[in-house]
Design a protein around this motif. Structure first.
Motif, mmCIF file in Angstrom:
data_model
loop_
_atom_site.group_PDB
_atom_site.id
_atom_site.type_symbol
_atom_site.label_atom_id
_atom_site.label_comp_id
_atom_site.label_asym_id
_atom_site.label_seq_id
_atom_site.Cartn_x
_atom_site.Cartn_y
_atom_site.Cartn_z
ATOM 1 N N ILE A 1 0.934 -1.114 0.071
ATOM 2 C CA ILE A 1 -0.042 0.014 0.086
ATOM 3 C C ILE A 1 0.967 1.321 -0.104
ATOM 4 N N GLN A 2 2.075 1.111 0.676
ATOM 5 C CA GLN A 2 2.792 2.559 0.889
ATOM 6 C C GLN A 2 3.527 2.624 -0.614
ATOM 7 N N SER A 3 3.908 1.517 -1.221
ATOM 8 C CA SER A 3 4.656 1.745 -2.702
ATOM 9 C C SER A 3 3.485 2.186 -3.533
ATOM 10 N N LEU A 4 2.265 1.856 -3.483
ATOM 11 C CA LEU A 4 1.141 2.509 -4.398
ATOM 12 C C LEU A 4 0.991 4.097 -4.218
ATOM 13 N N LEU B 1 1.009 12.080 2.424
ATOM 14 C CA LEU B 1 1.833 11.939 3.423
ATOM 15 C C LEU B 1 0.803 11.652 4.681
ATOM 16 N N LEU B 2 -0.462 11.969 4.716
ATOM 17 C CA LEU B 2 -1.425 11.634 5.465
ATOM 18 C C LEU B 2 -1.929 10.274 5.726
ATOM 19 N N GLY C 1 -0.930 7.333 8.202
ATOM 20 C CA GLY C 1 -2.156 6.455 8.707
ATOM 21 C C GLY C 1 -1.621 4.911 8.793
ATOM 22 N N ILE C 2 -1.101 4.790 7.536
ATOM 23 C CA ILE C 2 -0.617 3.174 7.458
ATOM 24 C C ILE C 2 0.583 2.768 8.238
ATOM 25 N N PHE C 3 1.362 3.861 8.187
ATOM 26 C CA PHE C 3 2.687 3.793 9.073
ATOM 27 C C PHE C 3 2.301 3.494 10.578
ATOM 28 N N ARG D 1 0.983 0.228 15.645
ATOM 29 C CA ARG D 1 -0.097 -0.102 16.662
ATOM 30 C C ARG D 1 0.149 -1.638 16.959
ATOM 31 N N VAL D 2 0.235 -2.610 15.957
ATOM 32 C CA VAL D 2 0.582 -3.896 15.987
ATOM 33 C C VAL D 2 1.790 -4.095 16.689
#
Length: 153
Positions: A20-23, A53-54, A58-60, A65-66
């Motif tokens: 997802i980050q790469s997309l 960036l937002l 959020g993904i980061f 959290r995990v």
């Protein structure tokens, strides 16, 4: 949960979020290049960069959290959150400093020099936080231990 199980879980979470980050990186790079190449500070490009960036943040922080939930120690949770937050802040600083330097012209290369100094300071801070984390919770993996060669299924 053992240290090895934690490494496996964190690594698998990082792999899932990496797609997802790469997309999201492609539209952000498009907006960065558009901003650099435009003659003015085009609001659409700036908005695109901020939205990317937002979403990346959020993904980061979802992946963070995990990792935080793997430990019982409150001090360890705080250190993990600070460490991962520092990593994201350094990522944002690195990307934006180069874009800003290119946009303003290379005569502002002091921005890059300052960024490299901040990155080095951030690296040292993360190493120190890892040492404290090991003292508090020895089963929690260090940042540099979370990589493919340490994953065992």
């Amino acid at each position: 949960m053992t240290k090895q199980q934690r490494i496996n879980l964190i690594y698998k979470t990082n792999v899932k979020t990496a797609v997802i980050q790469s997309l999201l990186t492609f539209p952000m790079v498009f907006c960065l290049v558009g901003l650099i190449e435009s003659d003015s500070w085009n609001g659409w490009y700036v908005a695109g960069i901020l939205v990317c960036l937002l979403l990346l943040g959020g993904i980061f922080f979802k992946a963070n959290r995990v990792e935080v939930e793997l430990t019982e120690q409150e001090d360890a949770k705080t250190i993990i959150a600070r460490r991962n937050g520092s990593m994201f802040a350094l990522f944002v600083l690195f990307i934006l400093s180069f874009a800003l330097t290119i946009k303003l012209g290379w005569m502002y290369a002091w921005i890059v020099v300052l960024t490299i100094g901040v990155l080095y300071g951030g690296y040292r801070l993360i190493r120190k936080q890892d040492e404290r984390l090991t003292d508090i919770d020895p089963e929690q993996p260090r940042f540099r231990e979370i990589r493919l060669d340490n994953v065992r299924d």
